[in-house]
Design an enzyme around this catalytic site. Sequence first.
Site, PDB file in Angstrom:
ATOM      1  N   GLY A 152       2.853   6.622   5.337  1.00 35.41           N
ATOM      2  CA  GLY A 152       3.893   6.862   6.331  1.00 35.41           C
ATOM      3  C   GLY A 152       4.535   8.212   6.111  1.00 35.41           C
ATOM      4  N   ILE A 210       5.815   5.855  -4.009  1.00 33.60           N
ATOM      5  CA  ILE A 210       6.035   5.272  -5.337  1.00 33.60           C
ATOM      6  C   ILE A 210       5.768   6.339  -6.394  1.00 33.60           C
ATOM      7  CG2 ILE A 210       5.354   3.441  -6.940  1.00 33.60           C
ATOM      8  CD1 ILE A 210       4.112   1.959  -4.540  1.00 33.60           C
ATOM      9  N   LYS A 261      -7.821   7.128  -5.060  1.00 39.50           N
ATOM     10  CA  LYS A 261      -6.530   7.027  -5.761  1.00 39.50           C
ATOM     11  C   LYS A 261      -6.730   6.468  -7.164  1.00 39.50           C
ATOM     12  CE  LYS A 261      -4.209   6.269  -1.327  1.00 39.50           C
ATOM     13  NZ  LYS A 261      -3.922   5.193  -0.356  1.00 39.50           N
ATOM     14  N   VAL A 270      -1.229   9.460  -4.511  1.00 31.91           N
ATOM     15  CA  VAL A 270      -1.437   8.065  -4.897  1.00 31.91           C
ATOM     16  C   VAL A 270      -0.206   7.227  -4.544  1.00 31.91           C
ATOM     17  CG1 VAL A 270      -1.956   6.475  -6.790  1.00 31.91           C
ATOM     18  CG2 VAL A 270      -2.911   8.782  -6.822  1.00 31.91           C
ATOM     19  N   THR A 286       1.676  14.048  10.517  1.00 30.47           N
ATOM     20  CA  THR A 286       2.615  12.987  10.145  1.00 30.47           C
ATOM     21  C   THR A 286       3.387  13.337   8.870  1.00 30.47           C
ATOM     22  OG1 THR A 286       1.081  11.401  11.103  1.00 30.47           O
ATOM     23  CG2 THR A 286       2.800  10.519   9.669  1.00 30.47           C
ATOM     24  N   VAL A 287       2.665  13.582   7.782  1.00 28.75           N
ATOM     25  CA  VAL A 287       3.349  13.825   6.507  1.00 28.75           C
ATOM     26  C   VAL A 287       4.038  15.189   6.513  1.00 28.75           C
ATOM     27  CG1 VAL A 287       3.035  14.035   4.007  1.00 28.75           C
ATOM     28  CG2 VAL A 287       1.754  12.313   5.282  1.00 28.75           C
ATOM     29  N   GLU A 322      -7.057   3.088  11.391  1.00 32.14           N
ATOM     30  CA  GLU A 322      -7.558   4.191  12.201  1.00 32.14           C
ATOM     31  C   GLU A 322      -8.708   3.724  13.093  1.00 32.14           C
ATOM     32  OE1 GLU A 322      -7.515   7.914  10.631  1.00 32.14           O
ATOM     33  OE2 GLU A 322      -6.349   7.419   8.846  1.00 32.14           O
ATOM     34  N   GLY A 374      -1.715   0.568  15.208  1.00 30.37           N
ATOM     35  CA  GLY A 374      -1.674   1.856  14.528  1.00 30.37           C
ATOM     36  C   GLY A 374      -1.687   1.746  13.009  1.00 30.37           C
TER      37      GLY A 374
END
Lengths: 436, 436
Positions: free
Chosen positions: A302, A136, A205, A132, A13-14, A190, A187
Amino acid sequence: MKPINVGLLGIGTVGGGTFTVLTRNEAEITRRAGRPIRISKVADKNLALAKEVTAGRAEVTDDAFAVVDDPAIDIVVELIGGYGIAKELVLRAIANGKHVVTANKALLAVHGNEIFAAAQARGVIVAFEAAVAGGIPIIKALREGLSANRIEWIAGIINGTTNFILSEMRDKGLSFATVLAEAQRLGYAEADPTFDVEGVDAAHKLTIMSAIAFGIPMHFEQAHVEGISRLAAEDIRYAEQLGYRIKLLGITRRTPEGVELRVHPTLIPEKRLIANVEGAMNAVLVKGDAVGPTLYYGKGAGAEPTASAVIADLVDVTRMHTADPEHRVPHLAFQPQSLVDLPILPLAEISTSYYLRLRVEDKPGVLADITRILADQGISIDAMIQREPDEGEEQTDIIILTHQTRERQIDAAITLIQSLPAVKAPLIRLRLENLL
Amino acid sequence: MKPINVGLLGIGTVGGGTFTVLTRNEAEITRRAGRPIRISKVADKNLALAKEVTAGRAEVTDDAFAVVDDPAIDIVVELIGGYGIAKELVLRAIANGKHVVTANKALLAVHGNEIFAAAQARGVIVAFEAAVAGGIPIIKALREGLSANRIEWIAGIINGTTNFILSEMRDKGLSFATVLAEAQRLGYAEADPTFDVEGVDAAHKLTIMSAIAFGIPMHFEQAHVEGISRLAAEDIRYAEQLGYRIKLLGITRRTPEGVELRVHPTLIPEKRLIANVEGAMNAVLVKGDAVGPTLYYGKGAGAEPTASAVIADLVDVTRMHTADPEHRVPHLAFQPQSLVDLPILPLAEISTSYYLRLRVEDKPGVLADITRILADQGISIDAMIQREPDEGEEQTDIIILTHQTRERQIDAAITLIQSLPAVKAPLIRLRLENLL
């Protein structure tokens, strides 16, 4: 100008988001960085996926070591996750003199001290904005934007899954189990949600933020970690009646006796901006002695939000890597020789306010007994509601909000209250923060 | 380690705060910066004040040029304000090869292009975190934290005085004039409040953010600037009935035709976090294509919050100044040779939604005439309320919210509506942003 060559480990994903955003915004990013940033080599066990995403614009391999050992690679981006192979790859990349960008909070929270020491010794940068709160730029704010401040505390909504679940529980009056099932279907959670719902991800984090805020090593193993899986819908409702929202907060605070490091469901006054952060969004509230409270809000997970942070680190490394190491921004905000080790406070020693829910027999004297116990422990009451028992019901709920006290004092009071014959079910205790 | 020597121009509120915070947090700041940062020379016309604040820990003078010409000074902090002597001093410091840190938004918005060109030519840094939103590290977020993104728009509450006034008007139902007088009494508004209440200060800050978000020169002279002095309490009340708050927003948006650059009172849905920023606090909402919306919140003014930003810049310059200029973070976020000049859109060409309040005769056919005019201009209606006329009253208010349209179309519609005989008073028009 000669591009900087990036090797990407993991095109899930990332990783996919990073490839997409770097390609889409290539012109804009080059205008900022001063030279092109190019993912020239991608490693993923799923070779077919790697080929599909890169579409011929990067070399692909299923051997991650071939990337970290490639002399043409300047920066390694680690997006594999976990503590196993990822740790080995990161250390190998560092040993090979490569800069590393990682989104791996678990790795840094648990093995960060070793990894940053290795990077320091080798003179390379390990950048971790994406570890983290997703997109942001909170690491940058803590490490650079607030560098004038003695940071007093941080309180963050730093796990989107649990914030989504809590928002839904409140909005719809549903139970944790029902909302979790729905979140899994959508989704947002998990299949095995343990890391998220039990607070482990948030604690990773928080550990990283605590280290860079106070200039201390990572102390994940000493964090108090408590999730939301046992939170009852009725406590959310009672909290609301009293003017509070319940959020899973990661809190770290510097006190004269040591550092608080804790993740747990927390009542927050509904008037606070952070109490109104809904759904999967993240927000971090930072209190500095000079600046006062500042808040940073955005998407905490995301593909593209996290890619935004990965690429910001790539731009930073591209700009900084030619500076001699002592003129770079230090990994942990403070110069390596200036790190100190403050003790992490045991939970019994933290100070906060409390929400107590008691199931009691509806008869005279019960409240007097309870308030006497609290008074004997030096705990003062801030607010109280006693529910009117339903017709024919012989038990009722009492909700008490306390002023600030030590956890050990509330523990002692709870033991005594729990032993009263009129107290019928296990007492529910939640923590409350005014965040001022 | 050898300290870095700072010359401070102006020891008023922010200058005093800078001196105080640097002294109080000296150990913490040195641990971050890697070497001590020392204000060694202070210039202020008020020599007595300068002596009192510095208490023998810095040389004081009433000649600011003696500071910018002093070969021992590495960084000049300009906190004088205004365009006159401040400009001369900043350019002289640059010519002398000194780095500059400034909180002077007016100077940068109006003369920034000249100043940054001079700094570029001389290879020195001009840092200006404190010029926008006080202690909130928004310049750093835009320039570094979001460097992966194509920034789409920014909307900010960037003037604390006007936000305080609007919060009070809504809370207490008072008029602008009444609240302004109270704000002046409390010291939240200046004796001559024009710069704040007419939106000029916000426009200065917006101009700076627009430049670094889009990689364009400063275009203050083309900004649309509209303050809150003519805002009526009843419009705040009607907006609230419709689920909106009114804030003075600085908005800059990139469109295919050019850049919107505008400051005006704006309706925002009350559910948005930024709609709930109250009192003198500031907040900036930034929309990036990868990260989505992010928000930055904190104190936008005051001695120590602004000092927090000034000192963060001092730490940055201390870390960066030995890097060759092309490896530093570029002043305006983009490499100087990569700046482009996008046209600023005239107000008639912007797109937004509108709030219209009309005073009309309470008779049949009026609403039909009005809605016909809007429809003819291609403007669709999102919501409407018509106040029930009071007993014996022959006029009433109609409030209309439109969907998004061009300003020029609403202008045309307003002219036609205004000419209807049944429309009794000048129509009130406010802009509305959904901020999604």
